[in-house]
Design a protein around this motif. Structure first.
Motif, short mmCIF file in Angstrom:
data_model
loop_
_atom_site.label_atom_id
_atom_site.label_comp_id
_atom_site.label_asym_id
_atom_site.label_seq_id
_atom_site.Cartn_x
_atom_site.Cartn_y
_atom_site.Cartn_z
N CYS A 3 6.92 -5.61 3.07
CA CYS A 3 6.10 -4.25 3.17
C CYS A 3 4.72 -4.31 4.14
O CYS A 3 3.73 -5.07 3.93
CB CYS A 3 5.96 -3.56 2.11
SG CYS A 3 4.90 -1.86 2.26
N ILE A 4 4.75 -3.36 5.27
CA ILE A 4 3.40 -3.46 6.09
C ILE A 4 2.76 -2.42 5.69
O ILE A 4 1.72 -1.79 6.46
CB ILE A 4 3.71 -3.54 7.59
CG1 ILE A 4 4.59 -2.48 7.93
CG2 ILE A 4 4.35 -5.04 7.93
CD1 ILE A 4 4.96 -2.24 9.52
N GLY A 5 3.31 -1.44 4.98
CA GLY A 5 2.28 -0.23 4.36
C GLY A 5 2.13 0.87 5.46
O GLY A 5 1.26 1.54 5.49
N CYS A 6 3.32 1.12 6.01
CA CYS A 6 3.34 1.97 7.15
C CYS A 6 3.34 3.51 6.58
O CYS A 6 3.29 4.48 7.56
CB CYS A 6 4.51 1.71 8.13
SG CYS A 6 5.87 2.02 7.49
N ARG A 7 3.81 3.55 5.44
CA ARG A 7 3.93 4.97 4.69
C ARG A 7 5.13 5.93 5.10
O ARG A 7 5.49 6.91 4.72
CB ARG A 7 2.54 6.07 5.03
CG ARG A 7 1.51 5.29 4.52
CD ARG A 7 0.30 6.22 4.53
NE ARG A 7 0.65 7.56 3.91
CZ ARG A 7 0.41 7.84 2.46
NH1 ARG A 7 -0.15 6.53 1.80
NH2 ARG A 7 0.60 8.89 1.91
N ALA A 8 6.25 5.14 6.07
CA ALA A 8 7.41 6.07 6.50
C ALA A 8 8.08 6.49 5.23
O ALA A 8 8.66 7.42 5.15
CB ALA A 8 7.99 5.25 7.33
N CYS A 9 8.43 5.37 4.23
CA CYS A 9 9.22 5.66 3.00
C CYS A 9 8.28 6.59 2.21
O CYS A 9 9.03 7.50 1.77
CB CYS A 9 9.37 4.67 2.02
SG CYS A 9 7.89 3.65 1.82
S1 SF4 Z 1 8.62 2.27 4.91
FE1 SF4 Z 1 7.64 1.81 3.08
S2 SF4 Z 1 8.44 -0.21 2.43
FE2 SF4 Z 1 8.79 0.15 4.46
S3 SF4 Z 1 7.13 -0.79 5.41
FE3 SF4 Z 1 6.53 1.18 5.51
S4 SF4 Z 1 5.47 1.52 3.62
FE4 SF4 Z 1 6.54 -0.53 3.23
#
Ligand code: SF4
Ligand code: SF4
Length: 104
Positions: free
Chosen positions: A10-16
Protein backbone atom coordinates in the motif's frame (compact mmCIF):
# COMPACT_ATOMS: atom_id res chain seq x y z
CA UNK A 1 -14.56 -10.49 5.08
CA UNK A 2 -14.07 -10.29 1.34
CA UNK A 3 -10.85 -8.30 1.00
CA UNK A 4 -7.40 -8.26 2.56
CA UNK A 5 -5.07 -5.26 2.31
CA UNK A 6 -1.34 -5.94 1.97
CA UNK A 7 0.20 -3.15 4.02
CA UNK A 8 3.63 -3.65 2.46
CA UNK A 9 2.26 -2.89 -1.01
CA UNK A 10 0.00 0.00 0.00
CA UNK A 11 1.25 3.49 -0.92
CA UNK A 12 -1.55 5.32 0.88
CA UNK A 13 -3.03 6.89 -2.26
CA UNK A 14 -6.57 6.80 -0.78
CA UNK A 15 -8.19 5.54 -4.00
CA UNK A 16 -9.80 2.66 -2.09
CA UNK A 17 -11.03 5.02 0.64
CA UNK A 18 -12.83 7.09 -1.98
CA UNK A 19 -14.16 4.04 -3.82
CA UNK A 20 -15.71 2.09 -0.95
CA UNK A 21 -19.47 2.70 -0.93
CA UNK A 22 -19.64 1.57 2.69
CA UNK A 23 -16.94 3.95 3.94
CA UNK A 24 -15.15 0.93 5.41
CA UNK A 25 -11.53 1.73 4.50
CA UNK A 26 -9.40 4.21 6.44
CA UNK A 27 -5.77 5.32 6.43
CA UNK A 28 -3.82 4.62 9.61
CA UNK A 29 -1.15 6.78 11.23
CA UNK A 30 1.52 5.08 9.07
CA UNK A 31 -0.27 6.23 5.91
CA UNK A 32 -1.47 2.73 4.98
CA UNK A 33 -4.99 1.58 4.28
CA UNK A 34 -6.89 -0.77 6.56
CA UNK A 35 -10.43 -2.04 6.60
CA UNK A 36 -12.26 -0.69 9.62
CA UNK A 37 -15.15 -3.13 9.92
CA UNK A 38 -14.30 -6.20 7.84
CA UNK A 39 -17.51 -7.91 8.87
CA UNK A 40 -19.45 -5.21 7.01
CA UNK A 41 -17.64 -5.67 3.67
CA UNK A 42 -19.99 -7.16 1.09
CA UNK A 43 -17.29 -7.85 -1.49
CA UNK A 44 -18.24 -5.41 -4.23
CA UNK A 45 -14.54 -5.25 -5.33
CA UNK A 46 -14.69 -1.48 -6.02
CA UNK A 47 -11.61 -0.87 -3.85
CA UNK A 48 -9.62 -3.64 -5.52
CA UNK A 49 -10.35 -2.30 -9.00
CA UNK A 50 -9.17 1.19 -8.03
CA UNK A 51 -5.94 0.13 -6.31
CA UNK A 52 -3.02 0.74 -8.69
CA UNK A 53 -0.53 -0.94 -6.35
CA UNK A 54 -2.15 -4.36 -6.32
CA UNK A 55 -2.34 -4.06 -2.53
CA UNK A 56 -5.89 -5.34 -2.18
CA UNK A 57 -6.59 -9.05 -2.33
CA UNK A 58 -10.05 -10.44 -2.84
CA UNK A 59 -10.83 -13.47 -0.72
CA UNK A 60 -12.33 -16.31 -2.73
CA UNK A 61 -14.19 -18.27 -0.09
CA UNK A 62 -15.82 -21.68 -0.20
CA UNK A 63 -19.20 -20.07 -0.92
CA UNK A 64 -18.03 -19.21 -4.46
CA UNK A 65 -15.81 -22.25 -4.96
CA UNK A 66 -12.58 -20.41 -4.23
CA UNK A 67 -11.39 -22.70 -1.42
CA UNK A 68 -9.82 -19.79 0.43
CA UNK A 69 -7.70 -18.48 -2.45
CA UNK A 70 -6.68 -14.83 -2.68
CA UNK A 71 -6.89 -12.86 -5.94
CA UNK A 72 -5.54 -9.48 -6.93
CA UNK A 73 -5.13 -7.46 -10.11
CA UNK A 74 -2.15 -5.35 -11.18
CA UNK A 75 -2.32 -3.14 -14.26
CA UNK A 76 0.05 -1.39 -16.57
CA UNK A 77 -0.72 0.63 -19.71
CA UNK A 78 -1.53 -2.41 -21.83
CA UNK A 79 -2.26 -5.38 -19.57
CA UNK A 80 -4.16 -6.46 -16.48
CA UNK A 81 -2.39 -9.22 -14.56
CA UNK A 82 -4.78 -11.26 -12.41
CA UNK A 83 -2.94 -13.33 -9.83
CA UNK A 84 -4.62 -16.04 -7.80
CA UNK A 85 -2.84 -17.44 -4.77
CA UNK A 86 -4.44 -20.82 -4.16
CA UNK A 87 -4.88 -22.01 -0.59
CA UNK A 88 -2.19 -24.67 -1.18
CA UNK A 89 0.26 -21.89 -2.15
CA UNK A 90 0.21 -22.60 -5.86
CA UNK A 91 0.04 -19.39 -7.92
CA UNK A 92 -2.05 -18.88 -11.05
CA UNK A 93 -1.58 -15.82 -13.25
CA UNK A 94 -3.88 -14.69 -16.06
CA UNK A 95 -2.68 -11.80 -18.23
CA UNK A 96 -5.35 -9.90 -20.16
CA UNK A 97 -4.60 -7.48 -22.99
CA UNK A 98 -6.61 -4.47 -21.88
CA UNK A 99 -7.22 -3.34 -25.46
CA UNK A 100 -8.83 -6.71 -26.23
CA UNK A 101 -10.73 -7.11 -22.97
CA UNK A 102 -14.06 -5.68 -24.18
CA UNK A 103 -14.05 -7.35 -27.57
CA UNK A 104 -16.41 -10.21 -28.38
S1 SF4 B 1 -5.86 2.05 -3.26
FE1 SF4 B 1 -5.86 1.79 -1.00
S2 SF4 B 1 -4.72 -0.14 -0.65
FE2 SF4 B 1 -4.27 0.54 -2.74
S3 SF4 B 1 -2.36 1.74 -2.54
FE3 SF4 B 1 -4.08 3.20 -2.45
S4 SF4 B 1 -4.50 3.40 -0.25
FE4 SF4 B 1 -3.26 1.55 -0.48
S1 SF4 C 1 -15.06 -4.81 -1.40
FE1 SF4 C 1 -16.52 -3.09 -1.58
S2 SF4 C 1 -17.51 -2.99 0.42
FE2 SF4 C 1 -15.67 -4.24 0.70
S3 SF4 C 1 -14.10 -2.78 1.39
FE3 SF4 C 1 -13.92 -2.95 -0.87
S4 SF4 C 1 -15.18 -1.28 -1.71
FE4 SF4 C 1 -15.76 -1.56 0.47
Amino acid sequence: MSIRIDRKSCIGCRACVEACPGNLIKIDSDGRAFIRRPEDCWGCASCMKECRSGAIFYFLGADIGGRGALMRVQRDASTARWTIQKSDGEPLTIVVDRKQSNQY
